[in-house]
Design a protein around this motif. Structure first.
Motif, PDB file in Angstrom:
ATOM      1  N   PHE A   1      -4.858   1.990 -11.863  1.00  0.00           N
ATOM      2  CA  PHE A   1      -5.654   1.262 -10.742  1.00  0.00           C
ATOM      3  C   PHE A   1      -7.111   0.306 -12.593  1.00  0.00           C
ATOM      4  O   PHE A   1      -7.936  -0.775 -12.069  1.00  0.00           O
TER       5      PHE A   1
ATOM      6  N   CYS B   1       0.628  -1.106   0.066  1.00  0.00           N
ATOM      7  CA  CYS B   1       0.250   0.189  -0.099  1.00  0.00           C
ATOM      8  C   CYS B   1       1.101   1.424  -0.415  1.00  0.00           C
ATOM      9  O   CYS B   1       0.624   1.892  -0.815  1.00  0.00           O
ATOM     10  N   ARG B   2       1.460   1.305   1.133  1.00  0.00           N
ATOM     11  CA  ARG B   2       2.981   2.489   0.913  1.00  0.00           C
ATOM     12  C   ARG B   2       2.830   2.548  -0.394  1.00  0.00           C
ATOM     13  O   ARG B   2       3.387   4.115  -1.347  1.00  0.00           O
TER      14      ARG B   2
ATOM     15  N   ILE C   1       1.414   6.696  -6.546  1.00  0.00           N
ATOM     16  CA  ILE C   1       0.760   7.592  -7.248  1.00  0.00           C
ATOM     17  C   ILE C   1       0.239   9.364  -6.795  1.00  0.00           C
ATOM     18  O   ILE C   1      -0.488   9.845  -7.511  1.00  0.00           O
ATOM     19  N   GLN C   2       0.788   9.572  -6.137  1.00  0.00           N
ATOM     20  CA  GLN C   2       1.287  10.456  -5.396  1.00  0.00           C
ATOM     21  C   GLN C   2       1.891  11.614  -6.096  1.00  0.00           C
ATOM     22  O   GLN C   2       2.575  10.755  -7.112  1.00  0.00           O
ATOM     23  N   ASN C   3       0.977  12.919  -5.734  1.00  0.00           N
ATOM     24  CA  ASN C   3       0.562  14.642  -6.747  1.00  0.00           C
ATOM     25  C   ASN C   3       1.060  13.301  -7.895  1.00  0.00           C
ATOM     26  O   ASN C   3       2.051  14.627  -9.034  1.00  0.00           O
ATOM     27  N   LYS C   4       0.375  12.703  -8.587  1.00  0.00           N
ATOM     28  CA  LYS C   4      -0.097  12.357  -9.813  1.00  0.00           C
ATOM     29  C   LYS C   4      -1.220  13.469 -10.135  1.00  0.00           C
ATOM     30  O   LYS C   4      -2.140  13.426  -9.434  1.00  0.00           O
TER      31      LYS C   4
ATOM     32  N   ALA D   1      -4.076   7.914 -11.633  1.00  0.00           N
ATOM     33  CA  ALA D   1      -4.598   7.435 -11.332  1.00  0.00           C
ATOM     34  C   ALA D   1      -5.165   6.472 -11.312  1.00  0.00           C
ATOM     35  O   ALA D   1      -5.617   5.081 -10.939  1.00  0.00           O
ATOM     36  N   ARG D   2      -6.636   6.818 -12.567  1.00  0.00           N
ATOM     37  CA  ARG D   2      -7.411   5.952 -13.308  1.00  0.00           C
ATOM     38  C   ARG D   2      -6.654   5.045 -13.967  1.00  0.00           C
ATOM     39  O   ARG D   2      -6.787   3.837 -13.647  1.00  0.00           O
TER      40      ARG D   2
ATOM     41  N   VAL E   1      -5.176  13.315 -11.834  1.00  0.00           N
ATOM     42  CA  VAL E   1      -6.058  12.379 -11.635  1.00  0.00           C
ATOM     43  C   VAL E   1      -6.248  10.939 -12.819  1.00  0.00           C
ATOM     44  O   VAL E   1      -6.750   9.895 -12.553  1.00  0.00           O
TER      45      VAL E   1
ATOM     46  N   VAL F   1       2.114   1.374  -3.722  1.00  0.00           N
ATOM     47  CA  VAL F   1       0.984   1.946  -4.442  1.00  0.00           C
ATOM     48  C   VAL F   1       0.970   3.535  -4.429  1.00  0.00           C
ATOM     49  O   VAL F   1       1.108   4.630  -4.754  1.00  0.00           O
ATOM     50  N   ALA F   2       1.247   4.547  -3.062  1.00  0.00           N
ATOM     51  CA  ALA F   2       0.602   5.193  -2.756  1.00  0.00           C
ATOM     52  C   ALA F   2       2.089   6.262  -3.085  1.00  0.00           C
ATOM     53  O   ALA F   2       1.870   7.245  -3.803  1.00  0.00           O
TER      54      ALA F   2
END
Lengths: 203, 523
Positions: A175, A156-157, A163-166, A171-172, A168, A159-160
């Motif tokens: 996933f 989870c870390r 995708i962080q600071n990217k 992120a779509r 929308v 993945v976070a």
């Protein structure tokens, strides 16, 4: 029934030292692959652990894992093996009264802990380096199903971090989600973020 | 300010078709509030269909009614409320498309991922899809409301059901959206349109939403976010506070601006309240009366109070005594800009567990405190903080130091009138272990010395920006005394680096906006 170990060679097998009774547990994945795993490693999997705690008999039968694929399981096993190794680098914490001698040993413990942390960091960085987003997702699902807290937290870390600071869209895509907002709904959410509220600084 | 019936109110949500299936026991607020059915229907509908709750949209007509049914005092040039677009079809079901592989990811796992993302990403996360909006919303715990409409329309409680800290004060004002003028005072801040009147006293009243609107919003908030722990609001009545008390059992911290005795009647129902801040009068902006009556009601209702701040409140000995006697757990009391009747200081001796006493911006302490014998002493007091107070009256200051005879920590900052004579009155506090003086420009080394040499237990001293305390005047006995201190910060020559009270220097998070707006400071 249980086939031999020739189906899929175990990745990074731990050399069984002669004389050491290493109990192995057999796991069967959704796509029919069989894995023989050291008991210590298999007990990292919460699902497996509770299964065998309840029913001590079935050490011989392969445990079915219908939601996990072979490739995912092999990666998971690699992770757990390595994780156990790193954890064994740290000597168990001394609990008795602290004498001067033990205080010195305590420092040694600290060193060992730091070394272990460093090893873990490097290992984790390597582990997911070449994994595609699909693979990472598959790993998460596997870790979730197998109930491996440490691996799940790590994934989870990661993945976070990915995708962080990217945007929308990123992120779509990551996933594989389709956006389901109408243009008005989206506009409303943007407006709300701009005008309706803001976060509160905790005193 | 007259208001037509609720039906024409611009903020009332439309009645949904489905009737309320849930029955609730009648409560005080039911009796007081008329016509609560539409509101209840909406709230219960929201509660039952928690995740995929259809919120009934406000019709387009309502937004047109806005401009006509507002308080007539608003000048026409001011646009009262931003017109949000009509509510989207709130069919917030999770995407059922086969192509959504994240269906398999449990909510819990997704929440774990989302919780590790930085706050700045909130906006993008919410825009990914409706499921993420919902999950992200569940993680948000604290919020400052800027637009009342966001609360009243039900969007706030829909999006953020797990809120624990909510600051409504800024949202309680009519705020033209693109206002370039921010009016900020030490207690609140609000945006002004360019057409504001220069009568400050009416500014607040005019710009605040009517009390019924605020109460309704509070009730909505209370019903939708049952885990509330801390709420700040301005201009509520006792009904609004009652609804908070009834719905939010975990409410611990309340900040009521424009509070008066009537509002405090509702507070008595908040039995778990531990921290309370009451703002009564704000000089130049509004005045509302918190008197002994209110203080007594408060004392009898909130017995678990630990921290109390009274800003601009009236009252007297009786009110303070009531608080002292009833609120046995009170540990911290802050008195700011008070308007209390003389003789109130003696009431402090009834606060048997009080540990910290703070005076801030008080123009006077207690000019006529009564005979010394009756003053008493706060037995458990450990800290006395005086910040920006006028200490020009000997009787006041003397009485204060007597009541605080047991303090161990004394902090005097930016106080006017603290000369050697005045400070010498502090010698009666014999147990001081830590003293901090900042911005006390009348005090000299001699004055300081004559007091602290008698304080045998003094261990730490901090002297900053006291320009009349000269290093050259330190006597040998004083320097020997200094040598036994655990901690000594001696910087009487430095100018205070902190901008005292100029609030606008705080940039805040949205630094970009700083450059777009002019700021108007009112002290």
């Amino acid at each position: 029934m249980a086939n031999g170990e020739n189906q899929n060679p175990n990745p990074n097998p731990i050399e069984a030292t002669p004389g050491a009774a290493a109990r192995t547990i057999t796991l069967k994945t959704a796509d029919g692959e069989i894995f023989e795993v050291e008991e210590a490693v298999a007990m990292e999997f919460g699902t497996v652990k509770s299964f065998f705690e309840d029913d001590a008999v079935s050490a011989t039968k392969p445990m079915p894992l219908p939601n996990v694929s072979g490739s995912a399981l092999s990666r998971v096993i690699t992770y757990c093996r390595r994780s156990l190794e790193i954890r064994s680098m740290i000597p168990p914490a001394t609990s008795e009264d602290a004498t001067a001698a033990e205080a010195v040993q305590g420092e040694g413990d600290l060193e060992a802990e730091k070394a272990a942390k460093q090893e873990r960091k490097e290992f984790e960085a390597e582990f997911l380096k070449d994994e595609s987003n699909e693979d990472v997702k598959e790993l998460i699902l596997a870790a979730n199903y197998l109930n491996i807290k440490e691996l799940l937290d790590f994934l989870c870390r990661s993945v976070a971090l990915r995708i962080q600071n990217k945007s929308v869209e990123y992120a779509r895509k990551f996933f594989g989600i389709e956006g389901d907002y109408t243009p008005e709904e989206e506009a409303q959410i943007r407006q709300e973020y701009a005008w309706a509220f803001e976060g509160v600084d905790e005193d | 300010m007259s208001f037509k019936s609720e039906q024409t109110m611009s903020y009332a949500p439309e009645k949904p078709e489905n009737p309320s299936p849930k029955k609730r026991p009648p409560s005080w607020s039911d009796l007081w509030l008329k016509n609560t059915k539409p509101l209840k229907h909406v709230i219960f509908t929201m509660q039952l269909q928690s995740l995929s709750s259809p919120i009934t949209p406000t019709t387009k007509n309502n937004s047109n009614n806005n401009k006509n049914t507002k308080s007539p005092k608003i000048p026409k040039t001011q646009i009262p409320i931003s017109n949000f677009p009509k509510f989207p079809n709130p069919n917030f079901n999770y995407s059922k498309s086969e192509s959504d592989p994240t269906r398999k990811l449990s909510d819990q796992t997704l929440l774990q991922i989302l919780s590790k993302l930085p706050d700045s990403n909130h906006n993008s996360i919410s825009l990914v899809c409706k499921r993420w909006l919902n999950l992200q919303g569940r993680l948000v715990r604290s919020l400052k409301l800027l637009s009342w409409h966001f609360l009243e329309s039900g969007r706030l409680v829909f999006r953020f059901p797990n809120l624990t800290h909510v600051d409504l004060v800024s949202g309680c004002f009519f705020s033209p959206r693109n206002s370039g003028i921010l009016l900020t005072n030490r207690v609140f801040s609000m945006h002004l349109g360019s057409g504001f009147s220069t009568k400050w006293n009416e500014l607040c009243e005019d710009s605040l939403f009517p009390v019924e609107v605020i109460d309704r919003g509070l009730k909505m908030l209370a019903c939708g976010c049952p885990n509330l722990r801390k709420v700040s609001v301005i201009g509520a009545s006792e009904l609004g506070v009652l609804s908070l008390a009834e719905e939010c059992m975990t409410l611990q911290d309340l900040e009521l601006h424009m509070c008066n005795d009537d509002v405090l009647r509702g507070i008595a129902a908040c039995t778990n309240l531990q921290v309370l801040r009451l703002v009564g009068n704000v000089d130049g902006f509004y005045g509302s009366l918190v008197s002994d009556i209110g203080l007594t009601i408060l004392a009898q209702g909130c017995k678990r109070l630990v921290k109390l701040e009274l800003y601009g409140c009236e009252g007297s000995f009786d009110g303070i005594k009531a608080i002292g006697q009833c609120c046995q757990m009170l540990e911290e009391l802050s008195i700011c800009d008070h308007r209390m009747d003389d003789g109130w200081l003696a009431g402090l001796s009834y606060c048997e567990n009080l540990k910290t006493l703070r005076f801030q911006s008080c123009k006077r302490i207690d000019p006529s405190p009564g005979p010394e014998d009756y003053l008493g002493c706060c037995p458990a007091l450990e800290r006395l903080h005086l910040h920006k107070c006028h200490l020009r009256d000997k009787k006041s200051v003397g009485a204060m130091f007597m009541v605080c005879g047991a303090v161990k920590e004394m902090v005097l900052q930016d106080c006017w009138g603290l000369d050697n004579d005045m400070f010498s009155l502090a010698s009666c506090c014999r147990r001081v272990e830590f003293l901090s003086l900042e911005g006390c420009s009348l005090l000299t080394t001699e004055g300081l010395e004559s007091v602290i040499l008698s304080w045998k237990e003094l261990q730490s001293l901090r002297v900053e920006s006291c320009k009349n305390i000269k290093d050259s005047e330190i006597s040998p006995s004083l320097s020997t005394f200094f040598s036994v201190f655990k901690e000594l910060q001696w910087r009487p020559d430095t100018k205070s680096l902190r901008p005292s009270g100029v609030l606008g220097i705080v940039m805040g998070k949205k630094g970009g906006k700083f450059f777009k707006r002019e700021r108007l400071f009112v002290h």
